[in-house]
Write a protein that holds these residues in place. Structure first.
Motif, short mmCIF file in Angstrom:
data_model
loop_
_atom_site.label_atom_id
_atom_site.label_comp_id
_atom_site.label_asym_id
_atom_site.label_seq_id
_atom_site.Cartn_x
_atom_site.Cartn_y
_atom_site.Cartn_z
N MET A 122 86.14 46.58 40.55
CA MET A 122 86.32 47.14 41.89
C MET A 122 87.22 46.27 42.75
N GLU A 123 87.20 44.96 42.51
CA GLU A 123 88.03 44.07 43.32
C GLU A 123 89.49 44.16 42.91
N THR A 124 90.38 43.85 43.88
CA THR A 124 91.81 43.86 43.63
C THR A 124 92.32 42.43 43.58
N GLY A 125 93.62 42.28 43.26
CA GLY A 125 94.23 40.96 43.25
C GLY A 125 94.53 40.44 44.64
N ARG A 126 94.36 41.26 45.64
CA ARG A 126 94.63 40.83 47.01
C ARG A 126 93.59 39.83 47.46
N GLU A 127 94.03 38.87 48.27
CA GLU A 127 93.12 37.87 48.79
C GLU A 127 92.86 38.04 50.28
N SER A 128 93.75 38.78 50.97
CA SER A 128 93.56 38.95 52.41
C SER A 128 94.22 40.23 52.89
N VAL A 129 93.79 40.72 54.02
CA VAL A 129 94.42 41.86 54.68
C VAL A 129 94.44 41.61 56.18
N ARG A 130 95.44 42.16 56.83
CA ARG A 130 95.53 42.14 58.29
C ARG A 130 95.28 43.55 58.81
N THR A 131 94.65 43.63 59.96
CA THR A 131 94.40 44.94 60.54
C THR A 131 94.33 44.83 62.05
N ARG A 132 94.36 45.97 62.70
CA ARG A 132 94.25 46.02 64.16
C ARG A 132 93.03 46.86 64.54
N ALA A 133 92.40 46.46 65.62
CA ALA A 133 91.23 47.17 66.13
C ALA A 133 91.62 47.78 67.47
N PHE A 134 91.80 49.10 67.49
CA PHE A 134 92.30 49.76 68.69
C PHE A 134 91.17 50.11 69.66
N ALA A 135 91.42 49.86 70.94
CA ALA A 135 90.47 50.23 71.98
C ALA A 135 90.41 51.74 72.12
N LYS A 136 89.41 52.23 72.87
CA LYS A 136 89.28 53.66 73.14
C LYS A 136 89.10 53.90 74.62
N ILE A 137 89.47 55.08 75.06
CA ILE A 137 89.11 55.55 76.38
C ILE A 137 88.36 56.87 76.22
N ASN A 138 87.58 57.22 77.23
CA ASN A 138 86.87 58.49 77.24
C ASN A 138 87.64 59.49 78.09
N ALA B 70 89.23 47.52 56.69
CA ALA B 70 89.91 46.43 55.98
C ALA B 70 89.21 46.08 54.67
N LEU B 71 87.88 46.04 54.68
CA LEU B 71 87.16 45.71 53.45
C LEU B 71 87.33 46.80 52.40
N ARG B 72 87.43 48.04 52.82
CA ARG B 72 87.68 49.13 51.86
C ARG B 72 88.99 48.89 51.11
N ILE B 73 90.00 48.43 51.83
CA ILE B 73 91.30 48.18 51.19
C ILE B 73 91.27 46.86 50.40
N LEU B 74 90.69 45.82 50.96
CA LEU B 74 90.70 44.51 50.32
C LEU B 74 90.00 44.54 48.97
N TYR B 75 88.90 45.30 48.87
CA TYR B 75 88.13 45.37 47.63
C TYR B 75 88.32 46.69 46.89
N ALA B 76 89.29 47.50 47.33
CA ALA B 76 89.55 48.81 46.70
C ALA B 76 88.27 49.60 46.51
N LEU B 77 87.49 49.72 47.58
CA LEU B 77 86.19 50.38 47.50
C LEU B 77 86.35 51.90 47.54
N PRO B 78 85.63 52.61 46.68
CA PRO B 78 85.73 54.07 46.64
C PRO B 78 84.88 54.73 47.74
N LEU B 79 85.15 54.36 48.98
CA LEU B 79 84.39 54.87 50.11
C LEU B 79 85.26 55.83 50.92
N SER B 80 84.77 57.02 51.17
CA SER B 80 85.50 57.98 51.99
C SER B 80 85.34 57.63 53.47
N ASP B 81 86.12 58.29 54.32
CA ASP B 81 85.96 58.08 55.76
C ASP B 81 84.54 58.45 56.19
N ALA B 82 84.00 59.53 55.62
CA ALA B 82 82.65 59.95 55.97
C ALA B 82 81.63 58.88 55.60
#
Length: 304
Positions: free
Chosen positions: A1-17, A117-129
């Motif tokens: 399940m793990e990939t050869g990648r050791e790190s990933v970068r990502t952004r956490a976007f704010a929200k408004i109502n 980010a963890l879904r991509i870093l570990y190539a996890l078979p997890l859907s958005d749901a």
């Protein structure tokens, strides 16, 4: 399940109502709501790196924030490690831009970013749901922030349905030099004392987005938590009056505050910048941000 990648970068976007309607209260104390939700370009940055040492280790550039399990980013990582039986550990380096106690979903955004980010870093078979299912125990805003974009949130925030995208526009966000306690604002809320015009019209919001009509959108912005928040922090009234008088198409508080925002047309960048300049003169201790809407596709593409 793990990939050869050791790190990933990502952004956490704010929200408004884009409006926030309170429909009632459940026996467990959670309030039932209906709200248009929108991710915006104000964002934290995260670097996640695999470690041989077990556990989740968070480094944050904002000393006021906890780095243990009180932090939603840590709890999100632990949830994935448990759910997927991952070995080893993870180091999370978090650079904050989203202010605290603002109603902008900062901690929730970090948690959602960690899940993606963890879904991509570990190539996890997890859907958005499946990610949203892991997200819900972390907080009402986290499921929406997993995919972001423009959506209608109902229930306690877990029932999500897509809305037409917010059209291109300029958003001025202001965070006063004080915060707002979500718990205190909800405690001060009185549904029986609320006037009809203090609750947003979701039909109006839908029509505005379907027609890509920012003028109608501005007229439809309403937040049922504004009155209790402003009763607790009367200075919020001055910020709302300032934004409403800045030539914006509409202005509202986000979530339970203390941040507020104003909407300007896509061609009104100069007017938005003038609003910020005037605001910085009138409220020198406040933080002003010029933002734009962020789509689901941009949220998805932010992890590299």
């Amino acid at each position: 399940m793990e990939t050869g990648r050791e790190s990933v970068r990502t952004r956490a976007f704010a929200k408004i109502n884009l409006g926030l309607e309170i429909l009632g209260k459940r026996e467990d104390g959670y309030h039932l709501l209906r709200s248009g939700m929108q991710t915006i370009s104000l964002a934290d940055e995260l670097l996640l790196t695999k470690t041989e040492e077990e556990g989740v280790h968070l480094l944050c550039d904002r000393p006021s924030l906890p780095t243990d399990e009180r932090n939603l980013a840590v709890r999100a990582a632990l949830a994935v490690f448990r759910h997927c039986a991952l070995k080893g550990g993870i180091r999370i380096e978090l650079r904050k831009q989203i202010p605290e106690e603002a109603g902008l979903g900062g901690g929730s955004a970090d948690a959602a970013a960690v899940l993606r980010a963890l879904r991509i870093l570990y190539a996890l078979p997890l859907s958005d749901a499946e990610l949203r299912a892991l997200a819900l125990p972390l907080g009402a805003d986290v499921p929406f922030l997993v995919t972001g974009g423009t959506a209608l949130a109902e229930g306690i925030g877990e029932e999500l349905s897509p809305l037409p995208a917010l059209p291109p526009c300029e958003l001025v966000v202001v965070k006063p030099p004080f915060g707002s306690s979500t718990k205190e604002v909800y405690a001060a809320l009185s549904l029986s004392a609320m006037a009809p015009w203090e609750q947003p019209d979701v039909t109006l919001l839908r029509n505005a987005l379907r027609g890509q009509n920012l003028t109608l959108l501005g007229a439809s912005l309403q937040n049922a938590l504004e009155r209790p928040a402003m009763e607790l922090k009367p200075a919020l009234i001055d910020y709302k009056r300032f934004l409403a008088g800045s030539g914006a198409l509409g202005a509202s508080m986000s979530g339970s505050g203390a941040a507020l925002y104003a909407v300007f047309g896509a061609e009104e960048r100069d007017k938005a910048l003038a609003c910020i300049a005037a605001g910085q003169q009138q409220f020198p201790e406040a933080a002003f941000f010029l933002c734009r809407p962020v789509s689901t596709e941009e949220v998805s593409a932010s992890t590299v």
